[in-house]
Design a protein around this motif. Structure first.
Motif, mmCIF file in Angstrom:
data_model
loop_
_atom_site.group_PDB
_atom_site.id
_atom_site.type_symbol
_atom_site.label_atom_id
_atom_site.label_comp_id
_atom_site.label_asym_id
_atom_site.label_seq_id
_atom_site.Cartn_x
_atom_site.Cartn_y
_atom_site.Cartn_z
ATOM 1 N N HIS A 50 56.339 -49.452 49.577
ATOM 2 C CA HIS A 50 55.237 -50.763 49.583
ATOM 3 C C HIS A 50 54.069 -50.685 50.660
ATOM 4 N N TYR A 51 54.441 -50.045 51.619
ATOM 5 C CA TYR A 51 53.418 -49.802 52.594
ATOM 6 C C TYR A 51 52.171 -48.804 51.917
ATOM 7 N N LEU A 52 52.527 -47.986 51.327
ATOM 8 C CA LEU A 52 51.628 -46.789 50.781
ATOM 9 C C LEU A 52 51.210 -47.190 49.440
ATOM 10 N N ASN A 53 51.704 -48.151 48.931
ATOM 11 C CA ASN A 53 51.060 -48.930 47.599
ATOM 12 C C ASN A 53 50.833 -47.727 46.698
ATOM 13 N N LEU A 54 52.119 -46.888 46.195
ATOM 14 C CA LEU A 54 51.949 -46.014 45.385
ATOM 15 C C LEU A 54 51.845 -46.666 44.012
ATOM 16 N N PRO A 55 50.977 -45.934 43.202
ATOM 17 C CA PRO A 55 51.043 -46.313 41.783
ATOM 18 C C PRO A 55 52.168 -45.975 40.942
ATOM 19 N N GLU A 56 52.222 -46.788 39.845
ATOM 20 C CA GLU A 56 53.559 -46.646 39.086
ATOM 21 C C GLU A 56 53.784 -45.438 38.832
ATOM 22 N N LYS A 57 55.088 -44.603 38.525
ATOM 23 C CA LYS A 57 55.183 -43.444 37.929
ATOM 24 C C LYS A 57 54.532 -42.320 39.041
ATOM 25 N N ALA A 58 54.002 -42.734 40.233
ATOM 26 C CA ALA A 58 53.489 -41.636 41.199
ATOM 27 C C ALA A 58 54.521 -40.567 41.253
ATOM 28 N N LYS A 59 53.984 -39.240 41.516
ATOM 29 C CA LYS A 59 54.756 -37.957 41.623
ATOM 30 C C LYS A 59 55.069 -37.897 43.026
ATOM 31 N N VAL A 60 56.234 -37.971 43.407
ATOM 32 C CA VAL A 60 56.713 -37.894 44.766
ATOM 33 C C VAL A 60 57.630 -36.639 44.944
ATOM 34 N N LEU A 61 57.525 -36.138 46.191
ATOM 35 C CA LEU A 61 58.247 -34.851 46.509
ATOM 36 C C LEU A 61 58.936 -35.128 47.577
ATOM 37 N N ASP A 62 60.355 -35.167 47.346
ATOM 38 C CA ASP A 62 61.541 -35.319 48.579
ATOM 39 C C ASP A 62 61.724 -33.681 49.396
ATOM 40 N N SER A 146 50.039 -29.187 49.008
ATOM 41 C CA SER A 146 50.806 -29.519 47.916
ATOM 42 C C SER A 146 50.357 -31.133 47.667
ATOM 43 N N LEU A 147 49.568 -31.801 48.154
ATOM 44 C CA LEU A 147 49.178 -33.123 48.171
ATOM 45 C C LEU A 147 48.057 -33.272 47.157
ATOM 46 N N SER A 148 48.008 -34.206 46.137
ATOM 47 C CA SER A 148 46.750 -34.660 45.573
ATOM 48 C C SER A 148 45.490 -34.948 46.320
ATOM 49 N N GLU A 149 44.492 -35.098 45.765
ATOM 50 C CA GLU A 149 43.192 -35.652 46.687
ATOM 51 C C GLU A 149 43.595 -36.760 47.363
ATOM 52 N N TYR A 150 44.161 -37.767 46.829
ATOM 53 C CA TYR A 150 44.592 -39.150 47.431
ATOM 54 C C TYR A 150 45.911 -39.216 47.846
#
Length: 254
Positions: A50-62, A146-150
Motif C-alpha cells: 500500500h505504501y509503495l502504491n504498486l500497480p496492479e499485476k506489478a512484477k515483484v521479486l521476493d 534488477s529494478l525497473s526504471e521506476y
C-alpha cells in the motif's frame, strides 16, 4: 534469521563459511522456525504494498524467499511474483504453490536478474550472511540492476542496536520434541547463534552468523552502490525508525 545445498550429516561441525548453504537446506531449520508469525508477515506485506502504491499485476521479486510464505501472499494480493532462494530444498517446496503468476527459482542474490522488477523485497533479515563483506555491496548492486526504471526495493533487516541490547545469551527451544540448545553472542562485528540438538540418536551443530550492519553501514553501502535511500521504518506497521527502540530496520530505496 532468514530464509541453501545438502542437509546436515550427523556429528559434523560446520565452519561458519557459507553456513547458510547447509543450515537453510535442512528440515531442522524449518522445524526450529515453524512458529513464525504469518499474520504479522501478511500485515507487513499489506502495509508495504500500500505504501509503495504498486500497480496492479506489478512484477515483484521476493529475494531469499525460503519456502515462499511472502511470495504466496504477495501473489494472492494480485502481483506477478518470482520467489528466489539459494536453497534447492526450499525452492522445491515453494514450487508446489506455483501458478501462472507465481514462480520460484534457485538463485544467488549476488547475481542480477536479466528481467526487471517493479519491486524487490529482501525480507526477514536475509542479508549480511556472506563471509566476504564485499558480497554485501555486490548484492546491493545486483538488486539495483534488477529494478525497473521506476522500481522500488525493500530490505527488512534486524535493528542491530536493539538486538544486541536484548540478546538472550542461552535458551532451550523445544519444537516437535527436539530440544534446540541455542547460544547467542556478538563477535568480530557479527551476531552469532550456535544451535545444538539431538535427533534420532544423532548430534547436530549449526552456526548462524550475520553481519551486524547498522543504518550507517547500509547508508555507506548504498552510497557506494549508487542507490537512493527513500524512507526508513522501524516495524512491520511502518512506524518511524528509532535507532535503539525499533525492532526492525526497514529501508525503502531505488
Amino acid at each position: 534469521m532468514s530464509e541453501a545445498p545438502n542437509s546436515s550429516t550427523p556429528n559434523q561441525e560446520r565452519n561458519t563459511e557459507n553456513w547458510f548453504t547447509s543450515w537453510f537446506d535442512t528440515p531442522y531449520y524449518h522445524i526450529l522456525y515453524k512458529d513464525r508469525n504469518y499474520r504479522e508477515a501478511q500485515i507487513f506485506m499489506d502495509n508495504l504494498t500500500h505504501y509503495l502504491n504498486l500497480p496492479e499485476k506489478a512484477k515483484v521479486l521476493d529475494l531469499a524467499c525460503g519456502k515462499g510464505r511472502h511470495s504466496i501472499y504477495l501473489n494472492q494480493l494480485g502481483f506477478n511474483v518470482l520467489g528466489a532462494d539459494l536453497s534447492e530444498n526450499s525452492i522445491a517446496e515453494a514450487s508446489k504453490n506455483s501458478n501462472e503468476t507465481l514462480h520460484f527459482k534457485v538463485h544467488d542474490m549476488r547475481e542480477p536478474f536479466e528481467e526487471k522488477f517493479d519491486a524487490i523485497f529482501n525480507l526477514f533479515t536475509s542479508f549480511g550472511y556472506f563471509e566476504n563483506d564485499d558480497d554485501n555491496l555486490t548484492t546491493l548492486k545486483a538488486i539495483k540492476e534488477s529494478l525497473s526504471e521506476y522500481g522500488f526495493a525493500v530490505i527488512d533487516f534486524m535493528n542491530v542496536a536493539n538486538v544486541i541490547e536484548t540478546l538472550v545469551p542461552e535458551e532451550v527451544k523445544t519444537v516437535d520434541e527436539i530440544d534446540f540448545k541455542i547460544k547467542r553472542y556478538v563477535q568480530d562485528g557479527h551476531i552469532f547463534k550456535e544451535i545444538d540438538f539431538e535427533d534420532q540418536g544423532h548430534q547436530y551443530h549449526f552456526t548462524e552468523k550475520v553481519k551486524a550492519l547498522t543504518l550507517k553501514d547500509f547508508e555507506d553501502l548504498m552510497a557506494e552502490a549508487g542507490i537512493y535511500l527513500l524512507d526508513i521504518f522501524g516495524d512491520y506497521k511502518l512506524k518511524k525508525f528509532h535507532k535503539t527502540e525499533s525492532e526492525r530496520l526497514i529501508m525503502i530505496f531505488k
